[in-house]
Design a protein around this motif. Sequence first.
Motif, PDB file in Angstrom:
ATOM      1  N   SER A   1      -0.906 -13.617   3.852  1.00 25.75           N
ATOM      2  CA  SER A   1      -1.483 -12.799   2.775  1.00 25.75           C
ATOM      3  C   SER A   1      -2.776 -13.408   2.263  1.00 25.75           C
ATOM      4  O   SER A   1      -3.792 -12.726   2.107  1.00 25.75           O
ATOM      5  CB  SER A   1      -0.499 -12.696   1.607  1.00 25.75           C
ATOM      6  OG  SER A   1       0.544 -11.826   1.934  1.00 25.75           O
TER       7      SER A   1
ATOM      8  N   GLY B   1       3.175  -6.943   1.031  1.00 20.03           N
ATOM      9  CA  GLY B   1       2.258  -6.072   1.774  1.00 20.03           C
ATOM     10  C   GLY B   1       0.821  -6.162   1.302  1.00 20.03           C
ATOM     11  O   GLY B   1       0.303  -7.241   1.031  1.00 20.03           O
TER      12      GLY B   1
ATOM     13  N   SER C   1      -0.013  -8.168  -1.886  1.00 15.22           N
ATOM     14  CA  SER C   1       0.046  -9.603  -1.606  1.00 15.22           C
ATOM     15  C   SER C   1      -1.183 -10.029  -0.793  1.00 15.22           C
ATOM     16  O   SER C   1      -1.742 -11.096  -1.024  1.00 15.22           O
ATOM     17  CB  SER C   1       1.339  -9.898  -0.846  1.00 15.22           C
ATOM     18  OG  SER C   1       1.266 -11.111  -0.188  1.00 15.22           O
ATOM     19  N   ALA C   2      -1.599  -9.168   0.148  1.00 13.30           N
ATOM     20  CA  ALA C   2      -2.724  -9.508   1.032  1.00 13.30           C
ATOM     21  C   ALA C   2      -4.073  -9.109   0.453  1.00 13.30           C
ATOM     22  O   ALA C   2      -5.051  -8.984   1.176  1.00 13.30           O
ATOM     23  CB  ALA C   2      -2.533  -8.862   2.403  1.00 13.30           C
ATOM     24  N   SER C   3      -4.127  -8.878  -0.870  1.00 16.93           N
ATOM     25  CA  SER C   3      -5.447  -8.699  -1.495  1.00 16.93           C
ATOM     26  C   SER C   3      -5.468  -9.451  -2.824  1.00 16.93           C
ATOM     27  O   SER C   3      -5.253 -10.674  -2.816  1.00 16.93           O
ATOM     28  CB  SER C   3      -5.826  -7.215  -1.608  1.00 16.93           C
ATOM     29  OG  SER C   3      -4.871  -6.480  -2.331  1.00 16.93           O
TER      30      SER C   3
ATOM     31  N   ALA D   1       0.847  -1.200   0.000  1.00 20.03           N
ATOM     32  CA  ALA D   1       0.000   0.000   0.000  1.00 20.03           C
ATOM     33  C   ALA D   1       0.880   1.247   0.000  1.00 20.03           C
ATOM     34  O   ALA D   1       1.979   1.233   0.541  1.00 20.03           O
ATOM     35  CB  ALA D   1      -0.904  -0.005   1.220  1.00 20.03           C
TER      36      ALA D   1
ATOM     37  N   SER E   1      -3.302 -12.725  -4.136  1.00 13.40           N
ATOM     38  CA  SER E   1      -3.358 -14.058  -3.529  1.00 13.40           C
ATOM     39  C   SER E   1      -4.650 -14.821  -3.778  1.00 13.40           C
ATOM     40  O   SER E   1      -4.800 -15.939  -3.309  1.00 13.40           O
ATOM     41  CB  SER E   1      -3.148 -13.947  -2.015  1.00 13.40           C
ATOM     42  OG  SER E   1      -1.870 -13.443  -1.742  1.00 13.40           O
ATOM     43  N   VAL E   2      -5.614 -14.209  -4.479  1.00 12.77           N
ATOM     44  CA  VAL E   2      -6.914 -14.872  -4.587  1.00 12.77           C
ATOM     45  C   VAL E   2      -7.314 -15.208  -6.028  1.00 12.77           C
ATOM     46  O   VAL E   2      -8.496 -15.239  -6.361  1.00 12.77           O
ATOM     47  CB  VAL E   2      -8.037 -14.055  -3.904  1.00 12.77           C
ATOM     48  CG1 VAL E   2      -7.897 -14.119  -2.398  1.00 12.77           C
ATOM     49  CG2 VAL E   2      -8.044 -12.604  -4.375  1.00 12.77           C
TER      50      VAL E   2
ATOM     51  N   GLY F   1       5.459 -11.873  -0.227  1.00 10.22           N
ATOM     52  CA  GLY F   1       5.206 -12.046   1.196  1.00 10.22           C
ATOM     53  C   GLY F   1       4.351 -10.942   1.768  1.00 10.22           C
ATOM     54  O   GLY F   1       4.117  -9.928   1.114  1.00 10.22           O
ATOM     55  N   PHE F   2       3.903 -11.145   2.977  1.00  8.66           N
ATOM     56  CA  PHE F   2       3.068 -10.147   3.639  1.00  8.66           C
ATOM     57  C   PHE F   2       3.940  -9.096   4.325  1.00  8.66           C
ATOM     58  O   PHE F   2       3.919  -7.930   3.989  1.00  8.66           O
ATOM     59  CB  PHE F   2       2.135 -10.823   4.651  1.00  8.66           C
ATOM     60  CG  PHE F   2       1.307  -9.856   5.438  1.00  8.66           C
ATOM     61  CD1 PHE F   2       0.306  -9.126   4.812  1.00  8.66           C
ATOM     62  CD2 PHE F   2       1.520  -9.654   6.788  1.00  8.66           C
ATOM     63  CE1 PHE F   2      -0.461  -8.209   5.521  1.00  8.66           C
ATOM     64  CE2 PHE F   2       0.752  -8.738   7.507  1.00  8.66           C
ATOM     65  CZ  PHE F   2      -0.238  -8.015   6.873  1.00  8.66           C
ATOM     66  N   ALA F   3       4.746  -9.516   5.276  1.00  6.63           N
ATOM     67  CA  ALA F   3       5.581  -8.576   6.029  1.00  6.63           C
ATOM     68  C   ALA F   3       6.986  -8.549   5.449  1.00  6.63           C
ATOM     69  O   ALA F   3       7.437  -9.515   4.845  1.00  6.63           O
ATOM     70  CB  ALA F   3       5.621  -8.989   7.490  1.00  6.63           C
TER      71      ALA F   3
ATOM     72  N   GLU G   1       3.938 -16.387   7.639  1.00  3.22           N
ATOM     73  CA  GLU G   1       4.195 -16.323   6.195  1.00  3.22           C
ATOM     74  C   GLU G   1       4.055 -17.715   5.578  1.00  3.22           C
ATOM     75  O   GLU G   1       3.481 -17.879   4.506  1.00  3.22           O
ATOM     76  CB  GLU G   1       5.606 -15.780   5.925  1.00  3.22           C
ATOM     77  CG  GLU G   1       5.835 -14.355   6.407  1.00  3.22           C
ATOM     78  CD  GLU G   1       5.201 -13.278   5.538  1.00  3.22           C
ATOM     79  OE1 GLU G   1       5.086 -13.489   4.317  1.00  3.22           O
ATOM     80  OE2 GLU G   1       4.814 -12.236   6.086  1.00  3.22           O
TER      81      GLU G   1
ATOM     82  N   MET H   1      -7.577  -2.127  -1.100  1.00  2.00           N
ATOM     83  CA  MET H   1      -7.598  -3.588  -0.951  1.00  2.00           C
ATOM     84  C   MET H   1      -9.038  -4.076  -0.914  1.00  2.00           C
ATOM     85  O   MET H   1      -9.392  -5.088  -1.522  1.00  2.00           O
ATOM     86  CB  MET H   1      -6.873  -4.016   0.332  1.00  2.00           C
ATOM     87  CG  MET H   1      -5.389  -3.723   0.348  1.00  2.00           C
ATOM     88  SD  MET H   1      -4.656  -3.903   2.008  1.00  2.00           S
ATOM     89  CE  MET H   1      -4.819  -5.661   2.287  1.00  2.00           C
TER      90      MET H   1
ATOM     91  N   ALA I   1      -6.475 -11.788   2.338  1.00  2.00           N
ATOM     92  CA  ALA I   1      -7.071 -11.538   1.020  1.00  2.00           C
ATOM     93  C   ALA I   1      -8.387 -12.291   0.861  1.00  2.00           C
ATOM     94  O   ALA I   1      -9.381 -11.754   0.368  1.00  2.00           O
ATOM     95  CB  ALA I   1      -6.093 -11.942  -0.076  1.00  2.00           C
ATOM     96  N   ARG I   2      -8.399 -13.535   1.299  1.00  2.00           N
ATOM     97  CA  ARG I   2      -9.601 -14.361   1.194  1.00  2.00           C
ATOM     98  C   ARG I   2     -10.749 -13.722   1.982  1.00  2.00           C
ATOM     99  O   ARG I   2     -11.886 -13.668   1.517  1.00  2.00           O
ATOM    100  CB  ARG I   2      -9.292 -15.771   1.747  1.00  2.00           C
ATOM    101  CG  ARG I   2     -10.406 -16.776   1.649  1.00  2.00           C
ATOM    102  CD  ARG I   2     -10.719 -17.207   0.237  1.00  2.00           C
ATOM    103  NE  ARG I   2      -9.531 -17.654  -0.484  1.00  2.00           N
ATOM    104  CZ  ARG I   2      -9.419 -17.674  -1.816  1.00  2.00           C
ATOM    105  NH1 ARG I   2     -10.435 -17.306  -2.568  1.00  2.00           N
ATOM    106  NH2 ARG I   2      -8.303 -18.074  -2.398  1.00  2.00           N
TER     107      ARG I   2
END
Lengths: 287, 325
Positions: free
Chosen positions: B174, A209, A212-214, A170, A217-218, A231-233, B169, A182, B178-179
């Motif tokens: 993530s 970040g 990745s977290a939106s 972000a 990944s889906v 990765g996330f962090a 991780e 997101m 996201a889900r």
Amino acid sequence: MLKDFFSKNAKKKKYATIPTAKIKHDVPEGLMSKCPECKHIMYTKELKKNLLVCQSCGYHYPMNSYERINSLLDEGSFIEYDKEMISDNPLNFPGYLEKLEGDRKKTQLNEAVVTGEGTINDFPLVIAVMDSRFRMGSMGSVVGEKITRAIEKAVEKKLPFIIFTASGGARMQEGILSLMQMAKTSVALKRLSENGQLFISVMTHPTTGGVSASFASVGDYNFAEPGALIGFAGRRVIEQTIRQELPEDFQTAEFLFKHGQLDKVIKRSELKETLTKVLKIHAGGRE
Amino acid sequence: MTTELEFERPIRELKDKIAELQSFMKEKDIDLTEEITRLEEKLNNLENETYEHMKPWDRVQIARHAERPTTLDYISYLFTDFIELHGDRLFADDEAIVGGIAMYEDLPVTVIGHQRGKDTKENIRRNFGMPHPEGYRKALRLMKQAEKFNRPVICFLDTKGAYPGMSAEERGQSEAIARNLVEMAGLTVPIVCIVIGEGASGGALGIGVGNHVHMLENSWYSVITPEGAASILWKDATKAKLAAESLKITAPDVKELGIIDEVIEEVKGGAHRDPKEQAERINVVLKASLQELLKLSKEELVEQRYEKYKNMGQFTFVNDSIGVN
């Protein structure tokens, strides 16, 4: 140890004849290029012909948005959406507008994502390609809006949607508005999914970040390029939190694959073929 | 006694002085009533002045107050027959997120929230309210269950962020977040989210995609913690105070940006000074939200969420005037 230090320095001096791409996301310019991974020296022309993959070690250089589009889409098929959309400074964040202006000049892009429609081996689709050269591909209002509009176009035209992610996450300078992108892209993806439409996510270096977290990944299929950081962090944050060394392959595409987070790691040379297969299988579905 | 915060020190000092005068008056039998009344008036003004003009960083301190009411505190005030449900059915039970079923007056509901500890021991057990993927997956399991039984979902947000660790991780932090974003977008029951303390990044948003989103007056909601922002923007985590100001993270600012629906007023000095009264103030807003949302059909609920988030963001066009979406 002191000796090591000196010998390393000496080594550096000795081989520093052709400059390595300064940062890994800089695409090499000039007649010759040196691979940042294996130090192999090759003609830049040859490198570009090889889809920006090192002929010696297979290192995948980051591709910018238009290079990606040109490498995949049928010639002349690409129609760009919302090219004129640019960021505002909603929080009046000091220095933000100057930074945007600087990146616009540097990259000739208006923002960190290019969206549009086209065909891959005659299969039509809507595509979004993020570009890590622009503010590290970070997602603010414009990136979120352009991606959301692209997904809406896919819904409207009943086309598959494919995204190539490359983002540090972000965008700080737009604060909570960046975070909400997101959610915005997610509500659009949910609609696409409810319509039974295809969504392919291809994660490229780096995808971290909030991106990745939106959407990254889906995907119905989550793919990644070899060696991509995903990765996330951030690694540094994690090291500081858990106070232990992390494995070398931590947060690479291969690490994620091993932990069941990816369907497939795809070499750039095989990408177009694989995507065509997926599109073909989906185009042949029963009504 | 409530632990005082740095910016509250002048109030404490004045209170001490009044107490001193009172005991002095008793002891020496001198009439200081006039002096005391004057000071009490001054105290009242000082309190109003301090709490009405809190800086973003003061609010961050209140949001982090060790005695600030947590999700489980509000559950005990707002709901009856609460049964906590555990586990994501895949890996573990993450105690950084709690959830369960309860009655809200005569309405069955599902309640979910980040849960930090009240002391060090509990904080270790609850990982300081920073969830792992299994926390988000438990939350999603309970939301899907709520959808099956047509119960509204109420989420309390209170986290410094999703846990940044190796195991998180490996198990797909993530993907878990996201889900949830995608699935919450399509949930066919009302979702009301309330930020009760700290709301940082995807870790907060992972249970935060609601039809209505409210914030307590002294809570904050941001793309990242002020410390994290300072570290990324200026490579200096000590500039957190500046980040808190620049990033517009307070409830009034976030409302101004069009992200939330209501700012829920806090009791003077912060929710921890009267949790029961604070719960009552939450109750008023929650009730109004649910009354409004229960009138909507399943399709309308999903559509309302779509429009709400679709409209978030601000951008412009080359050679054009500024356009808010």
